[in-house]
Motif scaffolding. Structure first.
Motif, PDB file in Angstrom:
ATOM      1  N   LEU A  33       0.831  -1.193   0.000  1.00  0.00           N
ATOM      2  CA  LEU A  33       0.000   0.000   0.000  1.00  0.00           C
ATOM      3  C   LEU A  33       0.868   1.247   0.000  1.00  0.00           C
ATOM      4  CD1 LEU A  33      -2.332  -1.408   2.742  1.00  0.00           C
ATOM      5  CD2 LEU A  33      -3.009  -1.065   0.372  1.00  0.00           C
ATOM      6  N   ASP A  34       0.368   2.286  -0.625  1.00  0.00           N
ATOM      7  CA  ASP A  34       1.116   3.538  -0.662  1.00  0.00           C
ATOM      8  C   ASP A  34       1.285   4.121   0.733  1.00  0.00           C
ATOM      9  OD1 ASP A  34       1.443   3.515  -3.390  1.00  0.00           O
ATOM     10  OD2 ASP A  34      -0.316   4.753  -3.796  1.00  0.00           O
ATOM     11  N   ARG A  39       6.253   1.951  -0.071  1.00  0.00           N
ATOM     12  CA  ARG A  39       5.078   1.091  -0.154  1.00  0.00           C
ATOM     13  C   ARG A  39       5.210   0.012   0.908  1.00  0.00           C
ATOM     14  NH1 ARG A  39       1.707   1.407  -4.321  1.00  0.00           N
ATOM     15  NH2 ARG A  39       1.261  -0.822  -4.422  1.00  0.00           N
ATOM     16  N   TRP A  70      -0.899   8.454   5.856  1.00  0.00           N
ATOM     17  CA  TRP A  70      -1.216   9.785   5.351  1.00  0.00           C
ATOM     18  C   TRP A  70      -1.980  10.590   6.404  1.00  0.00           C
ATOM     19  CZ3 TRP A  70       0.993  10.914   0.744  1.00  0.00           C
ATOM     20  CH2 TRP A  70       1.411   9.840  -0.035  1.00  0.00           C
ATOM     21  N   ARG A 123      -5.196   3.649  -1.921  1.00  0.00           N
ATOM     22  CA  ARG A 123      -3.747   3.444  -1.803  1.00  0.00           C
ATOM     23  C   ARG A 123      -3.331   2.033  -2.193  1.00  0.00           C
ATOM     24  NH1 ARG A 123      -2.332   8.755  -1.348  1.00  0.00           N
ATOM     25  NH2 ARG A 123      -3.360   9.777   0.431  1.00  0.00           N
ATOM     26  N   GLY A 125      -3.603   0.473  -5.212  1.00  0.00           N
ATOM     27  CA  GLY A 125      -3.283   0.212  -6.609  1.00  0.00           C
ATOM     28  C   GLY A 125      -4.320  -0.594  -7.363  1.00  0.00           C
TER      29      GLY A 125
END
Length: 435
Positions: A33-34, A39, A70, A123, A125
């Motif tokens: 995940l971002d 990642r 985030w 996040r 993709g």
């Protein structure tokens, strides 16, 4: 492995962290995940809200939010203009929790959950964009809380996960970990899975068959308790911080001197509730209490921590000392903010004394799991410890003492559940593991 056409998604929605895995052709892989700098398959189960005031160009006006790392970054940049929520899974089974006050909005649990999933999916993709027909979601054996309402938790989960656009199946989290562990071994075994997260500790006894068997894992019994890493955090806050914020103090009312109610301190020490104390009603109550307190400065400090949104900084300080005590016999606790400074040296022995009642209840839950499985401790071939709190030395020692160090297995502490849930999603008879 391609992730374009997965058979199933395994989703470990955790109190502290969440992880996603995809499965196909009898194998599973974690979804990276971002995050702001890299990642990572581990995504913090946190939300940050703010009233958009132009600080993010292109974001529509009104309430805005982000999740995971985030959310942490957003909060750290604008702490006093944000609302940071973490460990909100802990209230899913609580009838007393109706909504979170976020600025002028009231958000129900399912709304928080839906928003979190939407941000996680963004996040991921495309991994959660309706590609799999099945989503297998982990759930604790027993939900967190003093009186967990199972039916309420299920209703809220159903609403939270409905938007994923797939068949939703619920499986006990330790069963997911059992499937993950089974993928690592080739010999039959009777195992006890001990899963320690942020909000709950869950145990399942599972019979693992040899590879190629019609049913690789057969659950024999399970038990759980709403005690885990967040409770250990509570003990640290309770002993080191709360005495400076008025716990144990008194206030004057109608000519009498009374003990300050403990509910404020319980909420403050609970990560899922601390941020929610920043509302007009609670702050007005605390201000009234401050005016009548024998030691008003202590209540003033509590109000300042709440108003200045310092919950994450306190959480981080607690986490640092807890991690240090996992590798050292002593550590230094430091927290500063809102006119409050706490400096204290803490020994592992002290910490273990604080959590002793919790360890006793965890041990009782292990006994219940063995009893429901009609399996004595001597018949357990392996104990698989998983979940971040399993790294706590006192937890490890509990199992070393009961089962012997040679029978303990570890690995994938933060990812084994999602990995195993994805494998379960490929099974023909999902009802055999449904919870």
């Amino acid at each position: 492995m391609s992730i374009s056409s997965p058979t199933a998604i395994g989703l470990d929605f955790g109190t502290t962290n969440s992880v996603v895995a995809l499965s196909r052709d009898n194998a599973a892989e974690l979804v990276a995940l971002d995050a702001p700098d890299a990642r990572d398959p581990v995504f913090r189960s946190a939300l940050c809200f703010w009233e958009d005031d132009g600080r993010h160009p292109g974001v529509p006006s009104g309430l805005a939010a982000d999740a995971g790392p985030w959310a942490i970054r957003e909060y750290l940049e604008f702490p006093q203009d944000s609302r940071f929520l973490q460990s909100f899974k802990s209230v899913v089974a609580s009838a007393s929790f109706e909504f979170a006050n976020v600025f002028e909005r009231r958000l129900r649990f399912e709304e928080l959950g839906q928003l979190f999933l939407a941000k996680l999916a963004a996040r991921a993709g495309g991994a959660l964009d309706g590609q799999a027909a099945r989503v297998v979601v982990g759930r604790p054996v027993e939900f967190a809380g003093s009186r967990p309402n199972e039916a309420l938790a299920r209703t809220r989960y159903d609403a939270m996960f409905a938007g994923l656009g797939a068949e939703i199946h619920y499986v006990y989290e330790p069963i997911g970990a059992a499937f993950s562990y089974a993928s690592r071994i080739s010999d039959p075994a009777t195992i006890l899975v001990a899963d320690f997260g942020g909000g709950t500790s869950d145990f399942s006894v599972v019979q693992i068959a040899a590879p190629g068997a019609a049913r690789r894992c057969t659950p024999l019994g399970a038990a759980g308790v709403g005690i885990a890493g967040d409770r250990f955090d509570y003990r640290i806050v309770d002993h080191l911080v709360m005495p400076l914020l008025g716990k144990g103090g008194s206030y004057r009312s109608m000519g009498k001197v009374l003990d300050i109610p403990g509910g404020y301190f319980n909420d403050f020490s609970d990560w899922s509730r601390l941020a929610l104390m920043r509302n007009r009603r609670t702050l007005a109550e605390l201000d009234k209490l401050r005016r009548n307190a024998v030691e008003p400065d202590a209540i003033t400090r509590m109000i300042a921590v709440i108003e200045q949104e310092l919950g994450y900084q306190l959480y981080d300080a607690v986490g640092q000392v807890k991690r240090a005590l996992s590798s050292s016999e002593d550590a230094h606790f430091h927290f500063a903010g809102a006119g409050l400074t706490v400096e204290a040296d803490v020994t592992r022995a002290e910490f273990e004394t604080w959590i002793a009642p919790d360890i006793a209840r965890i041990g009782d839950a292990v006994d219940r799991a063995l009893a429901t499985a009609a399996t004595p401790a001597s018949a357990i071939d392996r104990v698989f410890l998983t979940g971040g709190t399993s790294l706590t030395p006192r937890i490890r020692r509990l199992f070393d003492e009961r089962f012997g160090e040679e029978r303990i297995a570890t690995g994938g502490e933060l990812t084994s559940i999602a990995h195993g849930l994805a494998l379960i999603g490929q099974q023909d008879d999902l009802a055999a593991w449904a919870a």
